[in-house]
Design a protein around this motif. Structure first.
Motif, mmCIF file in Angstrom:
data_model
loop_
_atom_site.group_PDB
_atom_site.id
_atom_site.type_symbol
_atom_site.label_atom_id
_atom_site.label_comp_id
_atom_site.label_asym_id
_atom_site.label_seq_id
_atom_site.Cartn_x
_atom_site.Cartn_y
_atom_site.Cartn_z
ATOM 1 N N SER A 161 53.207 -61.417 -27.477
ATOM 2 C CA SER A 161 53.105 -62.857 -27.246
ATOM 3 C C SER A 161 54.007 -63.315 -26.108
ATOM 4 O O SER A 161 53.898 -64.454 -25.650
ATOM 5 N N PHE A 162 54.890 -62.436 -25.642
ATOM 6 C CA PHE A 162 55.780 -62.772 -24.532
ATOM 7 C C PHE A 162 55.357 -62.088 -23.231
ATOM 8 O O PHE A 162 56.133 -62.013 -22.280
ATOM 9 N N ILE A 163 54.129 -61.592 -23.208
ATOM 10 C CA ILE A 163 53.591 -60.934 -22.021
ATOM 11 C C ILE A 163 52.278 -61.604 -21.641
ATOM 12 O O ILE A 163 51.448 -61.888 -22.509
ATOM 13 N N ARG A 164 52.101 -61.864 -20.360
ATOM 14 C CA ARG A 164 50.873 -62.539 -19.897
ATOM 15 C C ARG A 164 50.232 -61.719 -18.769
ATOM 16 O O ARG A 164 50.891 -60.931 -18.096
ATOM 17 N N TRP A 165 48.940 -61.931 -18.573
ATOM 18 C CA TRP A 165 48.207 -61.272 -17.485
ATOM 19 C C TRP A 165 48.221 -62.181 -16.261
ATOM 20 O O TRP A 165 47.940 -63.381 -16.352
ATOM 21 N N GLU A 166 48.586 -61.613 -15.105
ATOM 22 C CA GLU A 166 48.606 -62.366 -13.855
ATOM 23 C C GLU A 166 47.380 -61.973 -13.018
ATOM 24 O O GLU A 166 47.367 -60.918 -12.380
ATOM 25 N N TRP A 172 50.503 -57.150 -15.414
ATOM 26 C CA TRP A 172 51.091 -57.812 -16.574
ATOM 27 C C TRP A 172 52.484 -58.305 -16.194
ATOM 28 O O TRP A 172 53.166 -57.688 -15.379
ATOM 29 N N SER A 175 56.595 -63.264 -19.839
ATOM 30 C CA SER A 175 56.480 -64.720 -19.846
ATOM 31 C C SER A 175 57.863 -65.374 -19.866
ATOM 32 O O SER A 175 58.827 -64.818 -20.399
ATOM 33 N N SER A 176 57.935 -66.560 -19.295
ATOM 34 C CA SER A 176 59.186 -67.323 -19.311
ATOM 35 C C SER A 176 59.528 -67.818 -20.710
ATOM 36 O O SER A 176 60.618 -68.343 -20.931
ATOM 37 N N SER A 177 58.613 -67.650 -21.668
ATOM 38 C CA SER A 177 58.891 -68.048 -23.054
ATOM 39 C C SER A 177 59.797 -67.049 -23.767
ATOM 40 O O SER A 177 60.284 -67.327 -24.859
ATOM 41 N N GLU A 192 57.406 -57.104 -14.260
ATOM 42 C CA GLU A 192 55.984 -56.967 -14.001
ATOM 43 C C GLU A 192 55.597 -55.495 -13.980
ATOM 44 O O GLU A 192 56.388 -54.647 -13.588
#
Length: 230
Positions: A161-166, A172, A175-177, A192
């Motif tokens: 939940s703290f990783i996002r796709w760019e 990958w 996330s700033s969260s 990244e």
């Protein structure tokens, strides 16, 4: 600091070293009470079991002995998450960490997992070396757990939940969260990657670094290969 506390501290500082554990086993045996003697046996059995070249008959014999020790002492030997101010239930209330609000399910409980079964904790060489749980639970209890148990690795249930796709970079990214207490421990190169699992490993490493610092322990030696390369 008592003799027992000093011996435990040596184990916490160098969790990969068997010598402090064997010294602790000798000291526990000298105490003479049944629980201490059982713990000394557990340390020695599991160190022997971790050695390469052990024949199958001896390994099975050790496993049976270890199982008996856990059955006899399961109410006395505290699990890491039975020491966390009641935060070892099915759900964690929303908590504020570093200015961010979190509320997530926890897998942590007080049940024993002495072998490599999925779940809360795993024991190795006489001590808990692995725990799993939600990030909020682990952060809230980091100093308490790491000051009592030589944890070497963790599993963060909600790490993804703290990783996002760019899409712009087709990579990958962290996330700033992710709580600032972990973000500040990550290098730009580790933020990244084209490999999702590398970022999960990076988050784990940042947490272990944070937790050991919170417990006043030196950093663990860097692994031979780093997961920072894309």
């Amino acid at each position: 600091m008592t003799a027992g506390e000093s011996l435990l501290r040596a184990i916490l500082e160098t969790p990969a070293d068997d010598l402090p554990r064997l010294v602790m086993a000798d000291w526990l045996e000298e105490q003479g009470d049944r629980e201490s003697v059982d713990r000394a046996r557990l340390i020695r059995y599991q160190i022997e079991s971790s050695a390469s070249g052990l024949n199958d008959f001896r390994r099975i014999s050790i496993r049976k002995s270890v199982s008996q020790l856990f059955r006899r002492n399961r109410k006395k030997w505290a699990s890491p998450m039975s020491e966390t101010d009641g935060r070892n239930f099915s759900w964690c209330p929303v908590q504020k960490i570093d200015g961010s609000w979190f509320g997530s399910r926890m897998s942590l409980n007080g049940f024993w997992q002495p072998y490599d079964t999925p779940g809360v904790q795993k024991w190795e060489r006489g001590f808990v070396w692995y725990i799993s749980g939600s990030l909020v639970a682990l952060i809230l209890n980091a100093d308490r757990i790491f000051s009592r148990h030589p944890i070497e690795t963790i599993e963060i249930d909600n790490a993804l939940s703290f990783i996002r796709w760019e899409p712009t970079t087709s990579r990958w990214a962290i996330s700033s969260s992710l709580p600032p207490c972990l973000l500040e421990r990550m290098s730009p190169e580790s933020m990244e990657s084209a490999n999702l699992s590398r970022l999960v490993v990076a988050i784990r490493g940042a947490f272990v670094s944070f937790a050991r610092d919170a417990a006043g322990l030196p950093p663990l030696p860097a692994p031979a290969e780093t997961a920072a390369h894309a």
